[in-house]
Enzyme design. Structure first.
Site, mmCIF file in Angstrom:
data_model
loop_
_atom_site.group_PDB
_atom_site.id
_atom_site.type_symbol
_atom_site.label_atom_id
_atom_site.label_comp_id
_atom_site.label_asym_id
_atom_site.label_seq_id
_atom_site.Cartn_x
_atom_site.Cartn_y
_atom_site.Cartn_z
ATOM 1 N N ARG F 92 0.827 -1.216 0.000
ATOM 2 C CA ARG F 92 0.000 0.000 0.000
ATOM 3 C C ARG F 92 0.862 1.267 0.000
ATOM 4 O O ARG F 92 0.596 2.212 -0.721
ATOM 5 C CB ARG F 92 -0.915 -0.016 1.238
ATOM 6 N N LYS F 127 3.995 24.759 -2.426
ATOM 7 C CA LYS F 127 2.673 24.177 -2.162
ATOM 8 C C LYS F 127 2.719 22.657 -2.336
ATOM 9 O O LYS F 127 1.964 22.080 -3.137
ATOM 10 C CB LYS F 127 1.633 24.830 -3.075
ATOM 11 N N LYS F 159 8.113 39.624 -0.405
ATOM 12 C CA LYS F 159 6.703 39.751 -0.797
ATOM 13 C C LYS F 159 6.116 41.072 -0.293
ATOM 14 O O LYS F 159 6.802 41.863 0.362
ATOM 15 C CB LYS F 159 5.913 38.582 -0.218
ATOM 16 N N GLU F 189 8.574 39.819 -5.348
ATOM 17 C CA GLU F 189 7.238 39.637 -5.911
ATOM 18 C C GLU F 189 6.673 41.006 -6.275
ATOM 19 O O GLU F 189 6.464 41.847 -5.389
ATOM 20 C CB GLU F 189 6.374 38.956 -4.832
ATOM 21 N N ASP F 210 3.533 38.825 -10.367
ATOM 22 C CA ASP F 210 2.528 38.089 -9.612
ATOM 23 C C ASP F 210 1.119 38.442 -10.057
ATOM 24 O O ASP F 210 0.671 39.582 -9.872
ATOM 25 C CB ASP F 210 2.706 38.408 -8.122
#
Lengths: 271, 271, 271, 271, 271, 271
Positions: F92, F127, F159, F189, F210
């Site tokens: 698994r 992410k 940022k 950014e 961005d």
């Protein structure tokens, strides 16, 4: 101990106490007590049980009797107040530890009582439960006993295989003195009086009289008393410990203190 | 188990076995045997002891009798060949574990013999040594017993506090069914026949008859046999276990299997 | 040491040696050597460097000179054969450790040479690098020195604050004897001769003469030689160590062995 | 850092400070100070020492001077108030760390002073103590220096073996650009001017001038200044650093900052 | 979960958030909010996100909507107040977890809505993200689903290979009953009606109807309904789940709940 | 990865695969294959799956296709030979990992195909799945993409909050240059062209555009192409990626590569 307690809690809880989480809300408070169901000497009730509850949830507040307390059936040993979920989930581990440690303290106290007031110390061995050595050696002290070395690094104990490999006790001792910190005493396990004499000739600190008959022990005491600490080991029990103590040895080590103590009976209930 | 064994070795060895390192060269080989000093059922000798030696040094080769072997005094249970340093340094942990596990298997086998050949299973509890649960539950199986749940997540056991908080057994069960995986059976601890009846009314899988008198147990069996598994618990010992088994219950759980077993006597010597 | 080495490798490598992985194929083999760039006593080259390479990749094969080898510029100390990626990735850690440990062994050997052949032992302290104590104490032994206690649990050292809290040395000793294993010697840090005398009156094993002037040390030796081990401590350096040794003390502890040794110069190159 | 501090405390304390536990009650409070015995730049006194005490016991309260403080003999650098047991037990680790880190900051500040006010940055290397890299790189910054890459993953440094394996610098760079995050600069270690020129032809970000003679460095600066960052490395010391700085390079990396700094002298006493 | 969160934070932060540490002072406070950018069911916002912030810095205070909340674009889901450095540094992990868990809860809620109000339970599988099983199974419950077994130890599932190895389902069951705790139900994966019938003959608790056609499922329900729990598995999606539910089975397990849910859109901004 | 794999195995196995241990003898051997049920790019099949089996039992032998292989339904991707118990127990986890990683590689390869042969790189983000970052970034490279920074320490990304706190981009950059290793590029950014211009004025290495509209991106490219790397970020999908690539930017970062890839279908069967 924090890491060990966390590990034990994880072992007992797994991914969560499904029963308790199904039934009690997260914010439900309660008050639980540990009640003695037997007569024994407490160990861990003051030091370990509150830590178990605190690791589960630091908001739990505990009040306890002292370690070394003489418990009687019905005595309340601990009161814990906090979230019911956490009280129930930590219950089993707290009990398992305190019952075991109290068992060791109680058995130790029986050996100590048997030899009192002779100037001899009842000490433990390395025959402890894997993972619980520090706690079990603490319980022995609570019961009035003393500690032998904690591990293979904080004491020197020369045994038969070591002696055989070196040809003589004195050669074994010579090699150890090169390597060991000068802060450690050197102990030799002797099986007969010849070996005791050899120990004396090379300035050993502690002589272990291993599984010797009573008359031999008496002779060893005559030879070595005051020149080295004398420790009796092997086959000690509550029936023969007084007799052994009366020989005049300094120390009696008892594996049974930790490997044969049985759990004391304590239960938790809510008030 | 690797991590646990490493942790136990570290506990026992500290920063090194000073005595042994002083005396034996790194490359000195030897052959050690474990010898039974008593009559018992072995557990861990086949599975755990070789692992202890392997974690200390993977070149050590072990041959052993099987777990579940009926040992007699003088039997050689294990032969380990490899560096003398590592044999001596791992000795104490290997013995501590095997002696304890064999103690559990032996005690379990006595309970099992008492109830044989009745169709009842002797099972353990969560009253195991913290950190050793998986090993101790293995030892129970070696001794012929069965396992109760391993932790609070892989079984549901509704006790008095849970029932009190819900007002009824059926309400407690309803809450649990929402939360618990459908793969787990639900067990309820009952103190009287009223509770047994309530359990039957809401389709409980297992009914624990907790500290009930023999006549009550018999009534419970009449009520519930075949409708739920019936488990007797509380105060079980070698004297009353047969009587309990003859009531027709399915399971008898015995905390003593793990909390009151005493260590079997095994020693290591070189050949 | 396996866990520590893995941790150190992770610190130095992060999620991967991007440069090396970009350039060398996984299966490219090579042979690297460690070359001495200076004159020094090797420590760790035989024991630690091969372990670093093995933890990175167990297929790497190392041949080395012995620890305690007297290296000269140009000497090849180690040959490592295996995947180039792993040789390059483990290089920095292996060098960092061996350079530091060899520095300690070299400095220790200088102290030892200064006091030779007097019957005195140069020993280390707890002023070691956090995380490297066992390795650094090993390097001290390689250099011909001895070890003081490893940690606060494997030796008793009663200092000024302890004495002040008890009112007297003898009371401090009494309290320690209740708690400490009988396998540990008791050492007391003395600042004057009055304290030395008090130590003798209560049977101390080791007396530390802390930052005493030479004449005071001589008096202390006259008072206590043969009755307790005498250890000089504080402000010891290569210039005064001979003078201190000639007083007749048994031990001289030197913090500088570990906190002021500088790295030896070693580099790795491919063949 | 919490995990590392806990690990270091465990290394120094073992299963307990036997001396201190024998003498001080659990609830005895005290106030200890760290006193400078020398002139140096503090590092870790504000950030690391209080963390060591807090990990031992979170109730300890510390007040400290700032990191980067210019300490003089007799200065009180830290005041810690709390249980005496924990102050004594954490003392050695707190001192070992602060003494080492202050040594690094102090040595760095000497290099920085030598090159001031030239527009050049003194930076560290990966020659740090295993396990202490983050702390030691912090100390370099406290001393006014800058950091080179932390590990093999957060910077690209193409060295002689990498170049040899690829046949040319440009081919090595090409391979790295496929694999490395675009967020990392690419640095190449050059041993001669031909290599510097090749670096310029393939757009390298940083050129390391490795162990070059002064005239060669000057030529390299003429060739490459403004087209890539220029870093001098190898054999840098307090005597030649000014001369190197005056060539106009951007960075000077100094392994000695971390591998040859010696501990500053600080002691703890109770008030 | 503490250990796992710490591990995830370390993965994302490395040795420090260089950008944020360069710009914000240690003591600068701020207030951040999580804003929904989409329509979804929240999971982890109440339980996991605050824990992420607390592990980074326990002084951060969070207010949140409940898990199970129906979020709409623009909804403020969480307000976190504390040091700006820590809010920024923990932001990514908190978002990554909540977005994923909310995705699972949202998808589960869609399956649950499709089958409502039929008496069937939508349950998960072991096809979860490695390392996140407990959290993902929690998210399934938040979405209105139920949990299948957590791991290979807390449930018995006999599959084709097991059956083949034993020769028959009944023999496989017999072997399992010897070994498995009596607290676990036994489930068998069936591929046809013959197997369903064999299951009924040996008293299986749960029958999995694996990848069966609808008519076969209907027959199985007729055969077994009320005699064992019936679970449909394989190829379940939002289009066919209603149809499957209407067959009368008790459980429908859906791997897609955890392996095919996509992240919900949430962003953090300062106020 | 060894530690992570062990942790994942423990999560999935708990204290043991009860079903499999009940049925298969410890020494029963078998041969299992992984079969593709779909069309996809393999990732992890060559590197991760064999490691999972090896951590479960090092005697298992695997043969696999390469990572980056174009799989078609029915393709055999892996053959594993060894003890049946371990093959079943590790199945698994091996599948969960390979299915997820192959999903990421497959999705990445689709983005890469869309922009081919334009000189632009498709890169990932932070992410990723907590705990799986290194593996998922590897899968992105297998699919033909590149990696953005791995964590907050190996890249600088300024940022909006950072800029706001400093008053200007140039001030933010100035502060970062003091603290960050010179080996890291600095990225900012930007939300509009004014910010792009400010970046150019202070020598930024990478400019992130961005969530800008296409015409603005085109203007930014005109302004900054060749002076800094240009990265497009925000709302990128398979429909708009080509259009974005044609603007002439250097990099396109796509969160969806890791947070929205779905698992590929692979199953294990015995031969």
């Amino acid at each position: 101990m924090h890491g060990a307690i966390d590990h034990f809690l994880a072992e007992d809880i797994g991914h969560g106490d499904i029963t308790t989480e199904s039934i009690f809300a997260v914010d439900q408070e309660g008050k639980a007590v540990f009640v003695a169901k037997d007569t024994f000497v407490t160990a861990g009730i003051e030091t370990v049980a509150p830590l178990v509850f605190a690791r589960r949830n630091p908001v739990i507040v505990c009040e306890t009797v002292d370690d070394g307390h003489q418990a009687r059936p019905g005595d309340i040993l601990l009161t814990a107040t906090g979230p019911v979920r956490d009280l129930l989930t930590a219950e089993r581990l707290a009990l398992n530890l305190v019952q075991r440690l109290s068992g060791i303290a109680t058995l130790t106290s029986k050996f100590v009582a048997k030899v009192s007031p002779l100037p001899v110390k009842i000490v433990d061995t390395r025959k402890t439960t894997p993972g619980l050595r520090v706690l079990e050696k603490y319980a022995v002290r609570v019961g009035g006993g003393g500690n032998h070395r904690y591990n293979l690094a904080d004491g020197v104990l020369i045994k038969d295989n070591h002696i055989a490999a070196c040809g003589s006790i004195c050669e074994a001792v010579r090699r150890v003195r090169v390597r060991a910190p000068h802060t450690l005493k050197i102990e030799v396990e002797c099986e007969n009086l010849e070996q005791v004499k050899e120990c004396l000739s090379c300035g050993i600190d502690i002589i272990m009289l291993d599984n010797m008959e009573l008359p031999t022990i008496l002779e060893a005491v005559q030879l070595a008393k005051g020149k080295a600490l004398l420790e009796v080991s092997g086959g000690v029990n509550l029936h023969n410990v007084r007799e052994l103590a009366e020989t005049g040895v300094d120390l009696i080590s008892v594996g049974a203190l930790t490997h044969s103590a049985t759990a004391c009976d304590i239960s938790m209930r809510f008030q």
